[in-house]
Scaffold this motif. Structure first.
Motif, PDB file in Angstrom:
ATOM      1  N   TYR A   1       0.803  -1.219   0.000  1.00  0.00           N
ATOM      2  CA  TYR A   1       0.000   0.000   0.000  1.00  0.00           C
ATOM      3  C   TYR A   1       0.837   1.270   0.000  1.00  0.00           C
ATOM      4  O   TYR A   1       0.286   2.361  -0.149  1.00  0.00           O
ATOM      5  N   ALA A   2       2.150   1.147   0.173  1.00  0.00           N
ATOM      6  CA  ALA A   2       3.006   2.324   0.027  1.00  0.00           C
ATOM      7  C   ALA A   2       3.030   2.809  -1.417  1.00  0.00           C
ATOM      8  O   ALA A   2       3.357   3.969  -1.688  1.00  0.00           O
TER       9      ALA A   2
ATOM     10  N   LYS B   1      -5.696   0.241  -6.213  1.00  0.00           N
ATOM     11  CA  LYS B   1      -6.218   0.865  -7.425  1.00  0.00           C
ATOM     12  C   LYS B   1      -5.159   1.037  -8.512  1.00  0.00           C
ATOM     13  O   LYS B   1      -5.492   1.166  -9.684  1.00  0.00           O
ATOM     14  N   GLY B   2      -3.888   1.068  -8.122  1.00  0.00           N
ATOM     15  CA  GLY B   2      -2.844   1.261  -9.112  1.00  0.00           C
ATOM     16  C   GLY B   2      -1.483   1.372  -8.450  1.00  0.00           C
ATOM     17  O   GLY B   2      -1.352   1.232  -7.234  1.00  0.00           O
ATOM     18  N   PHE B   3      -0.479   1.639  -9.249  1.00  0.00           N
ATOM     19  CA  PHE B   3       0.906   1.727  -8.771  1.00  0.00           C
ATOM     20  C   PHE B   3       1.411   3.145  -8.999  1.00  0.00           C
ATOM     21  O   PHE B   3       1.268   3.705 -10.099  1.00  0.00           O
ATOM     22  N   THR B   4       2.010   3.747  -7.936  1.00  0.00           N
ATOM     23  CA  THR B   4       2.541   5.095  -8.056  1.00  0.00           C
ATOM     24  C   THR B   4       3.684   5.310  -7.073  1.00  0.00           C
ATOM     25  O   THR B   4       3.737   4.671  -6.017  1.00  0.00           O
ATOM     26  N   LEU B   5       4.588   6.210  -7.454  1.00  0.00           N
ATOM     27  CA  LEU B   5       5.674   6.641  -6.564  1.00  0.00           C
ATOM     28  C   LEU B   5       5.414   8.043  -6.014  1.00  0.00           C
ATOM     29  O   LEU B   5       6.287   8.640  -5.386  1.00  0.00           O
TER      30      LEU B   5
ATOM     31  N   VAL C   1       5.894  13.048  -1.845  1.00  0.00           N
ATOM     32  CA  VAL C   1       5.123  13.800  -0.848  1.00  0.00           C
ATOM     33  C   VAL C   1       5.735  13.639   0.538  1.00  0.00           C
ATOM     34  O   VAL C   1       5.900  14.607   1.294  1.00  0.00           O
ATOM     35  N   ALA C   2       6.095  12.400   0.890  1.00  0.00           N
ATOM     36  CA  ALA C   2       6.648  12.132   2.222  1.00  0.00           C
ATOM     37  C   ALA C   2       7.969  12.854   2.438  1.00  0.00           C
ATOM     38  O   ALA C   2       8.173  13.502   3.474  1.00  0.00           O
ATOM     39  N   PHE C   3       8.878  12.774   1.449  1.00  0.00           N
ATOM     40  CA  PHE C   3      10.192  13.386   1.617  1.00  0.00           C
ATOM     41  C   PHE C   3      10.178  14.887   1.352  1.00  0.00           C
ATOM     42  O   PHE C   3      11.202  15.546   1.492  1.00  0.00           O
ATOM     43  N   GLY C   4       9.028  15.404   0.993  1.00  0.00           N
ATOM     44  CA  GLY C   4       8.890  16.840   0.843  1.00  0.00           C
ATOM     45  C   GLY C   4       8.303  17.514   2.064  1.00  0.00           C
ATOM     46  O   GLY C   4       8.173  18.738   2.095  1.00  0.00           O
ATOM     47  N   ARG C   5       7.946  16.738   3.077  1.00  0.00           N
ATOM     48  CA  ARG C   5       7.342  17.293   4.294  1.00  0.00           C
ATOM     49  C   ARG C   5       8.409  17.503   5.365  1.00  0.00           C
ATOM     50  O   ARG C   5       9.202  16.619   5.654  1.00  0.00           O
TER      51      ARG C   5
END
Length: 275
Positions: free
Chosen positions: A38-39, A52-56, A61-65
């Motif tokens: 689910y990551a 629903k699909g595959f995305t990076l 988003v995580a490393f931009g916070r």
């Protein structure tokens, strides 16, 4: 002789035992696989099956916070400091206890193991009360001290097992040939302890990086990564980011543990290596 015996004379496990072993592995690692899956999910709000699909996208988003980066940086700092303290104290304790016999040695050994043998909530409460009695405010220092208390045990067990496998005649020969204490330590003792120290340090780092219970009692207003993840449970809209960070924690802790296993395997028969 039966045909199902191996070359070493041990009977091959039955298919039922193999099935039970694989079932246990799946049971233990299935939740981890779900987090990894689910990551990369495109769904934003919550878990949905199938994905629903595959995305990076969630990695960026995580490393931009800022809060994520600050929590990761703080946890890395705490883990590194706790590991260094544990390596120094654990090595000194192992050197003092591995060969000498004296009154109270078993009690000292038990005291060394207690911080990791006791439930984390007991250790955390004891540390918090101790810091309050000393007038020390909870913060980075108290977290480092708290983590070092159980990390010392990991380093101690690895080093004392290696000491027991090292022939003392090597040290005596070095001293007989004119080497002083520092030279003997540098050229004889340290090379023999290097892999045990590295393995113990990796395990200590992995334990410190994701320690939650002791951190909860000693953190004060600090927010290392385990506490950040705990707080994220109340924010369902941040589930994808939380999954990415949880996957990072698993990778950071799994890799040192695997390397430590590869470095220290073969010494399980030595007394103390499995305690």
């Amino acid at each position: 002789m039966r045909s199902d015996l191996t070359a070493g004379g041990a009977e091959s496990p039955s298919w039922l035992l193999r099935l039970a072993a694989w079932g246990g592995l799946v049971f233990l690692h299935f939740p981890i696989l779900i987090i990894l899956l689910y990551a990369f999910n495109t769904e934003e709000a919550a878990f949905s099956f199938p994905p629903k699909g595959f995305t990076l996208h969630w990695f960026s988003v995580a490393f931009g916070r800022e809060d994520v980066l600050e929590a990761i940086g703080l946890s890395l700092k705490i883990a590194c400091l706790a590991t260094v303290i544990a390596m120094v104290l654990g090595t000194l304790a192992a050197a003092a206890l591995y060969r000498r016999s004296f009154f109270g040695k078993e009690s000292l050994t038990l005291m060394m193991v207690l911080p990791i043998a006791l439930p984390g909530i007991i250790t955390g409460l004891a540390l918090l009360n101790g810091f309050k009695q000393l007038g020390i405010e909870p913060g980075v220092l108290t977290i480092v001290i708290g983590h070092a208390t159980f990390c010392v045990v990991i380093v101690y067990n690895n080093v004392v097992a290696r000491f027991r496998r090292t022939s003392y005649s090597l040290i005596e020969a070095s001293m007989d040939l004119g080497a002083d204490g520092w030279q003997t330590f540098r050229y004889i003792i340290l090379p023999n302890l290097s892999s045990a120290l590295l393995a113990g340090g990796m395990l200590a780092f992995a334990l410190s990086f994701d320690e939650l219970i002791v951190t909860t009692f000693t953190a004060g207003h600090e927010k290392p990564l385990p506490l950040w993840l705990l707080n994220q449970l109340t924010r369902p809209r941040d589930v994808p980011v939380t999954n990415v960070v949880a996957m990072l924690v698993m990778l950071v802790t799994m890799v040192p543990v695997l390397l430590a296993y590869l470095l220290s395997r073969g010494g399980d028969s030595v007394a103390g290596s499995g305690k």
